[in-house]
Motif scaffolding. Structure first.
Motif, PDB file in Angstrom:
ATOM      1  N   ASP A  85       0.692  -1.121  -0.125  1.00 29.58           N
ATOM      2  CA  ASP A  85       0.012  -0.019  -0.008  1.00 29.58           C
ATOM      3  C   ASP A  85       0.885   1.326   0.024  1.00 29.58           C
ATOM      4  N   THR A  86       2.182   1.211  -0.016  1.00 31.54           N
ATOM      5  CA  THR A  86       3.080   2.433   0.274  1.00 31.54           C
ATOM      6  C   THR A  86       3.704   2.524  -1.114  1.00 31.54           C
ATOM      7  N   GLY A  87       3.430   1.869  -2.231  1.00 30.46           N
ATOM      8  CA  GLY A  87       3.842   2.070  -3.628  1.00 30.46           C
ATOM      9  C   GLY A  87       3.178   3.277  -4.085  1.00 30.46           C
ATOM     10  N   ILE A  88       4.347   4.212  -4.588  1.00 31.33           N
ATOM     11  CA  ILE A  88       4.137   5.688  -5.337  1.00 31.33           C
ATOM     12  C   ILE A  88       4.887   5.730  -6.549  1.00 31.33           C
ATOM     13  N   GLU A  89       3.904   5.833  -7.381  1.00 34.92           N
ATOM     14  CA  GLU A  89       4.456   6.049  -8.903  1.00 34.92           C
ATOM     15  C   GLU A  89       4.896   7.308  -9.114  1.00 34.92           C
TER      16      GLU A  89
ATOM     17  N   GLY B  96       9.909   5.624 -12.028  1.00 38.49           N
ATOM     18  CA  GLY B  96       9.689   4.275 -11.576  1.00 38.49           C
ATOM     19  C   GLY B  96       8.658   4.254 -10.227  1.00 38.49           C
ATOM     20  N   TRP B  97       8.731   3.128  -9.427  1.00 41.47           N
ATOM     21  CA  TRP B  97       7.900   2.968  -8.430  1.00 41.47           C
ATOM     22  C   TRP B  97       8.971   3.048  -7.246  1.00 41.47           C
ATOM     23  N   THR B  98       8.329   3.492  -5.925  1.00 39.16           N
ATOM     24  CA  THR B  98       9.037   3.519  -4.981  1.00 39.16           C
ATOM     25  C   THR B  98       8.130   2.606  -3.913  1.00 39.16           C
ATOM     26  N   VAL B  99       8.737   1.597  -3.060  1.00 37.44           N
ATOM     27  CA  VAL B  99       7.932   0.504  -2.388  1.00 37.44           C
ATOM     28  C   VAL B  99       8.409   0.419  -0.935  1.00 37.44           C
ATOM     29  N   ARG B 100       7.776   0.682  -0.152  1.00 38.44           N
ATOM     30  CA  ARG B 100       8.552   0.417   1.224  1.00 38.44           C
ATOM     31  C   ARG B 100       8.208  -0.817   1.775  1.00 38.44           C
ATOM     32  N   PHE B 101       9.329  -1.014   2.900  1.00 39.47           N
ATOM     33  CA  PHE B 101       9.527  -2.344   3.447  1.00 39.47           C
ATOM     34  C   PHE B 101       9.821  -2.321   4.746  1.00 39.47           C
ATOM     35  N   ASP B 102       9.787  -3.305   5.897  1.00 36.52           N
ATOM     36  CA  ASP B 102      10.148  -3.348   7.009  1.00 36.52           C
ATOM     37  C   ASP B 102      10.502  -4.658   7.493  1.00 36.52           C
ATOM     38  N   PHE B 103      11.301  -4.888   8.522  1.00 37.50           N
ATOM     39  CA  PHE B 103      11.466  -6.342   9.082  1.00 37.50           C
ATOM     40  C   PHE B 103      10.469  -6.443  10.180  1.00 37.50           C
ATOM     41  N   GLN B 104       9.782  -7.876  10.040  1.00 34.41           N
ATOM     42  CA  GLN B 104       9.052  -8.471  11.092  1.00 34.41           C
ATOM     43  C   GLN B 104       9.384  -8.011  12.644  1.00 34.41           C
ATOM     44  N   GLU B 105      10.513  -8.040  12.855  1.00 32.60           N
ATOM     45  CA  GLU B 105      10.990  -7.878  14.073  1.00 32.60           C
ATOM     46  C   GLU B 105      10.713  -6.434  14.721  1.00 32.60           C
ATOM     47  N   HIS B 106      11.154  -5.596  13.693  1.00 41.56           N
ATOM     48  CA  HIS B 106      10.497  -4.152  14.010  1.00 41.56           C
ATOM     49  C   HIS B 106       9.283  -3.939  14.002  1.00 41.56           C
ATOM     50  N   ILE B 107       8.522  -4.371  13.070  1.00 45.69           N
ATOM     51  CA  ILE B 107       6.841  -4.686  13.496  1.00 45.69           C
ATOM     52  C   ILE B 107       6.468  -4.904  14.853  1.00 45.69           C
ATOM     53  N   ASP B 108       6.827  -6.021  15.192  1.00 48.61           N
ATOM     54  CA  ASP B 108       6.466  -6.692  16.364  1.00 48.61           C
ATOM     55  C   ASP B 108       6.776  -6.014  17.558  1.00 48.61           C
TER      56      ASP B 108
ATOM     57  N   THR C  46      17.345   1.664   5.588  1.00 39.98           N
ATOM     58  CA  THR C  46      16.766   2.329   4.563  1.00 39.98           C
ATOM     59  C   THR C  46      15.656   1.565   4.279  1.00 39.98           C
ATOM     60  N   SER C  47      14.260   2.178   4.105  1.00 37.80           N
ATOM     61  CA  SER C  47      13.076   1.212   3.854  1.00 37.80           C
ATOM     62  C   SER C  47      12.444   1.461   2.681  1.00 37.80           C
ATOM     63  N   VAL C  48      13.345   2.202   1.564  1.00 43.28           N
ATOM     64  CA  VAL C  48      12.674   2.331   0.438  1.00 43.28           C
ATOM     65  C   VAL C  48      13.271   1.426  -0.896  1.00 43.28           C
ATOM     66  N   VAL C  49      12.521   0.960  -1.649  1.00 43.57           N
ATOM     67  CA  VAL C  49      13.246   0.081  -2.768  1.00 43.57           C
ATOM     68  C   VAL C  49      12.586   0.929  -3.879  1.00 43.57           C
ATOM     69  N   VAL C  50      13.523   1.055  -4.923  1.00 43.60           N
ATOM     70  CA  VAL C  50      13.094   1.732  -6.210  1.00 43.60           C
ATOM     71  C   VAL C  50      13.003   0.734  -7.284  1.00 43.60           C
ATOM     72  N   VAL C  51      11.860   0.726  -8.036  1.00 39.39           N
ATOM     73  CA  VAL C  51      11.705  -0.069  -8.968  1.00 39.39           C
ATOM     74  C   VAL C  51      11.562   0.734 -10.525  1.00 39.39           C
ATOM     75  N   PRO C  52      12.631   0.796 -11.145  1.00 36.23           N
ATOM     76  CA  PRO C  52      12.465   1.712 -12.468  1.00 36.23           C
ATOM     77  C   PRO C  52      11.620   1.180 -13.382  1.00 36.23           C
ATOM     78  N   HIS C  53      10.869   2.063 -14.204  1.00 28.72           N
ATOM     79  CA  HIS C  53      10.002   1.657 -15.304  1.00 28.72           C
ATOM     80  C   HIS C  53      10.602   1.223 -16.511  1.00 28.72           C
ATOM     81  N   ASP C  54      11.991   1.353 -16.689  1.00 23.98           N
ATOM     82  CA  ASP C  54      12.591   0.877 -17.785  1.00 23.98           C
ATOM     83  C   ASP C  54      13.133  -0.551 -17.724  1.00 23.98           C
ATOM     84  N   GLY C  55      12.852  -1.114 -16.419  1.00 25.09           N
ATOM     85  CA  GLY C  55      13.194  -2.597 -16.445  1.00 25.09           C
ATOM     86  C   GLY C  55      14.515  -2.792 -15.936  1.00 25.09           C
ATOM     87  N   SER C  56      15.306  -1.890 -15.391  1.00 21.72           N
ATOM     88  CA  SER C  56      16.586  -1.972 -14.969  1.00 21.72           C
ATOM     89  C   SER C  56      16.279  -2.525 -13.595  1.00 21.72           C
TER      90      SER C  56
END
Length: 101
Positions: free
Chosen positions: A32-36, A40-52, A62-72
């Motif tokens: 649900d954190t995906g932003i276009e 490309g897109w940015t998608v956030r993540f976390d570790f379960q231990e931090h959530i718990d 760092t909690s942001v992954v970038v997924v480029p539109h060009d397929g890189s």
């Protein structure tokens, strides 16, 4: 163009097989954190231990992954500049910054 679902899948694969293969079971991608952006897109993540526990020492550096539109390849967003600025710089072709600027 990469869809949001494809971006989330690519981010999860990057995190679980390249970035944190030793913690793959702990990685929680937050779709649900995906932003276009144009680049490309940015998608956030976390570790379960931090959530718990809420313990900041259990959070990813760092909690942001970038997924480029060009397929890189998916990759981490830098910690500076802010993610929105990084994505704009990538889209404009001004990343990486030139020396002396």
């Amino acid at each position: 163009m990469v869809t949001k679902d494809e971006a989330v899948t690519a981010a999860a694969k990057f995190l679980k097989t390249i970035a944190y293969p030793d913690r793959a079971g702990s990685v929680v991608v937050l779709p649900d954190t995906g932003i276009e952006f144009t680049y490309g897109w940015t998608v956030r993540f976390d570790f379960q231990e931090h959530i718990d526990t809420g313990d900041p020492t259990q959070a990813p550096f760092t909690s942001v992954v970038v997924v480029p539109h060009d397929g890189s390849a998916a990759h981490f967003a830098p910690t500076f500049p802010p993610t929105e600025d990084y994505m704009a710089l990538q889209a404009s072709g001004d990343w990486p910054p030139k020396k002396g600027h």
